[in-house]
Enzyme design. Structure first.
Site, PDB file in Angstrom:
ATOM      1  N   ASP A  61       0.852  -1.196   0.000  1.00  0.00           N
ATOM      2  CA  ASP A  61       0.000   0.000   0.000  1.00  0.00           C
ATOM      3  C   ASP A  61       0.886   1.244   0.000  1.00  0.00           C
ATOM      4  O   ASP A  61       2.065   1.178   0.353  1.00  0.00           O
ATOM      5  CB  ASP A  61      -0.967   0.022   1.194  1.00  0.00           C
ATOM      6  N   GLU A 117      -0.002  -0.837   5.923  1.00  0.00           N
ATOM      7  CA  GLU A 117       1.062  -0.259   6.753  1.00  0.00           C
ATOM      8  C   GLU A 117       0.865   1.235   6.916  1.00  0.00           C
ATOM      9  O   GLU A 117       1.052   1.781   7.998  1.00  0.00           O
ATOM     10  CB  GLU A 117       2.439  -0.542   6.126  1.00  0.00           C
TER      11      GLU A 117
HETATM   12  N1  BES Z   1       8.671   3.169   5.516  1.00  0.00           N
HETATM   13  C1  BES Z   1       8.071   4.096   6.417  1.00  0.00           C
HETATM   14  C2  BES Z   1       8.824   4.253   7.721  1.00  0.00           C
HETATM   15  C3  BES Z   1      10.232   4.767   7.610  1.00  0.00           C
HETATM   16  C4  BES Z   1      10.596   5.705   6.671  1.00  0.00           C
HETATM   17  C5  BES Z   1      11.159   4.318   8.493  1.00  0.00           C
HETATM   18  C6  BES Z   1      11.896   6.149   6.597  1.00  0.00           C
HETATM   19  C7  BES Z   1      12.446   4.776   8.451  1.00  0.00           C
HETATM   20  C8  BES Z   1      12.829   5.687   7.486  1.00  0.00           C
HETATM   21  C9  BES Z   1       6.647   3.653   6.705  1.00  0.00           C
HETATM   22  O1  BES Z   1       5.972   3.297   5.539  1.00  0.00           O
HETATM   23  C10 BES Z   1       5.877   4.800   7.311  1.00  0.00           C
HETATM   24  O2  BES Z   1       5.684   5.770   6.628  1.00  0.00           O
HETATM   25  N2  BES Z   1       5.443   4.677   8.567  1.00  0.00           N
HETATM   26  C11 BES Z   1       4.614   5.668   9.168  1.00  0.00           C
HETATM   27  C12 BES Z   1       3.891   5.106  10.346  1.00  0.00           C
HETATM   28  C13 BES Z   1       2.581   4.468  10.033  1.00  0.00           C
HETATM   29  C14 BES Z   1       1.891   4.015  11.292  1.00  0.00           C
HETATM   30  C15 BES Z   1       1.671   5.350   9.227  1.00  0.00           C
HETATM   31  C16 BES Z   1       5.439   6.816   9.677  1.00  0.00           C
HETATM   32  O3  BES Z   1       6.615   6.648  10.010  1.00  0.00           O
HETATM   33  O4  BES Z   1       4.881   7.904   9.724  1.00  0.00           O
HETATM   34 MN    MN Z   2       7.088   2.064   4.353  1.00  0.00          MN
HETATM   35 MN    MN Z   3       5.301   5.211   4.542  1.00  0.00          MN
END
Ligand code: BES
Ligand code: MN
Ligand code: MN
Length: 455
Positions: free
Chosen positions: A88, A152
């Site tokens: 996604d 995710e």
């Molecule tokens: N891949 C990201 C997280 C990420 C990005 C980790 C860059 C380390 C470096 C992930 O898809 C993401 O965006 N996570 C969200 C949290 C989620 C609960 C919506 C975030 O970090 O905001």
């Molecule tokens: Mn991600």
């Molecule tokens: Mn992300």
């Protein structure tokens, strides 16, 4: 390594074409309008896993978007790698800021521009192609399980249910995730921690209806003004968060650990220039690397209320809203922080208004070990593929299921990300360098090889 490079070279164009096809699906999990596209994406991923040689491939229905599962068990006595990723993507808006359409992948300057190019389609698909390579060349060294989810970006609510219900099926020795960043191809790094998250929404209500700002203004508190003041009060003059108890559980790092983190290359001028800002901001006493890695933060993600249409309307609004998130570090607990925020915000709200705080999703922070066979395998794989040992770093983002894997499956994670901080994740013009894509496909088989040897 030679064999790997040859296979990648011989299949280069197809590896790109298949990723492009994946990127054309608008698999936006947040918007119900795209539900059918999300489902089609899952089917495509499942088919590609089958084509690559995976067994028992299944598109598993959940209460939300489906999870794609597939596996290859070569020998029950060999170690098992559980690959996690997400198909996604974030919503693409604001659309007008994209140079080329978000779901029409376009190559410029050696980079693939598309929503999800790096986060996480380009990254998880490297594992599918690396798996194909290992199958085709008869070099698969570990059992592999794939779990690629579709929620995710909206908090992985149903993944928790799936993991709890499928513990035997998901049994493994390590979780391998490519959904983070490295410093650069010249300076490879491995993230060894992720921050947690508490996300909530506040609603401030003043008068019981919108009022004429001339008739009532001056006599009735404006909820937008009140909300702005409350939000401003959440940081003190040292940019520390003022919520009582907020820092109580924060694990402080030793000077040696902090020094090690600060050894990673960081060019402050370049950083500022890239972002178009004149000065950096943040918690006093900490470097930028520390502020985005080992320190908790609070951000306002959105604020609205009153009249925001064209022209002017003289109104004293009844309501004001904000979305606020906090990034957490070990050993903060997402539910505790959400409760502390709620209590504090309700307490500081003056009598002129009423306050409602509604929690959204959250996630626990995580640190990954750097002394495990899996970490050493990742280190060796990167060293061989890049010619340099990776630097351990702490990532600022969140992948909430990492702590769930540990709690529910007893598994540690290796965060072998190949993205760059400058890949515009969640922003317009998200991109992924073609060089990183192929470098990742070359590195992953080496991880499997060394993990089999070291564990
Ligand atoms: N891949 C990201 C997280 C990420 C990005 C980790 C860059 C380390 C470096 C992930 O898809 C993401 O965006 N996570 C969200 C949290 C989620 C609960 C919506 C975030 O970090 O905001
Ligand atoms: Mn991600
Ligand atoms: Mn992300």
């Amino acid at each position: 390594m030679q064999k790997i490079k040859e296979y990648v070279k011989a299949n280069q164009q197809r590896f790109l074409d298949e990723l492009f096809a994946l990127l054309r699906f608008p698999s936006v999990s947040a918007d119900p309008q795209y539900a059918a596209d999300v489902r089609d994406t899952a089917e495509y991923v499942a088919q590609k896993l089958r084509d690559a040689g995976a067994d028992n491939v299944e598109v598993c229905a959940t209460a939300g978007h489906p999870i794609v599962y597939g596996e290859k068990i070569i020998d029950p006595n060999k170690p098992t790698v559980l690959v996690y990723g997400h198909y996604d993507v974030q919503p693409p808006d604001p659309l007008e800021l994209w140079e080329t359409p978000p779901f029409e992948p376009t190559v410029r300057d050696g980079k693939i521009f598309a929503r999800g190019a790096c986060d996480d389609k380009g990254q998880f698909y490297m594992h599918v192609k690396a798996f194909e390579l290992m199958q085709a060349t008869g070099t698969l060294a570990c059992n592999v399980k794939f779990m690629i989810e579709g929620e995710e970006e909206v908090g992985s609510d149903n993944l928790g249910v799936f993991v709890k219900a499928n513990k035997a099926r998901l049994a493994a020795d390590v979780v391998l995730i490519s959904d983070t960043a490295m410093i650069s191809l010249e300076t490879p790094s491995l993230e060894t921690g992720l921050r947690g998250l508490s996300y909530l929404e506040v609603e401030v209500t003043g008068p019981n209806r919108d009022l004429h700002s001339g008739v009532y203004g001056g006599a009735v508190a404006n909820p937008i003004t009140i909300l702005a003041k409350l939000i401003a009060s959440l940081h003190d003059e040292n940019n520390r968060i003022t919520i009582p108890g907020f820092y109580d559980d924060v694990a402080e790092l030793s000077d040696a650990e902090r020094n090690a983190l600060n050894e990673a290359p960081f060019d402050e001028d370049e950083y500022k220039q890239d972002l178009g800002i004149k000065a950096l901001w943040g918690e006093k006493g900490y470097s930028t690397i520390e502020r985005t890695g080992i320190r908790p933060t609070l951000e306002v993600n959105g604020i609205w209320g009153g009249y925001i249409g064209k022209g002017a309307k003289t109104v004293l609004p009844s309501k004001a809203y904000a979305k606020i998130s906090m990034r957490l570090v070990p050993n903060q607990d997402s539910a505790t922080i959400t409760a502390l925020f709620t209590k504090h915000f309700e307490r500081i709200a003056p009598d002129y208004v009423s306050m409602k705080v509604t929690p959204h999703h959250g996630g626990q922070p995580a640190v990954t070990p750097t002394d495990s066979p899996a970490y050493r395998a990742a280190e060796k794989a990167i060293e061989e593929a890049f010619g340099k040992k990776p630097i351990p770093t702490r990532g600022g983002g969140s992948i909430p299921i990492v702590s769930l894997f540990e709690d529910e499956l007893g598994l540690k994670t290796v965060l072998m990300g190949f993205g760059l901080d400058s890949d515009n994740l969640h922003s317009p013009n998200e991109k992924y360098d073609i060089a990183n894509y192929f470098k990742g496909i070359e590195t992953i088989p080496l991880f499997h090889k060394y993990f089999a040897e070291l564990s």
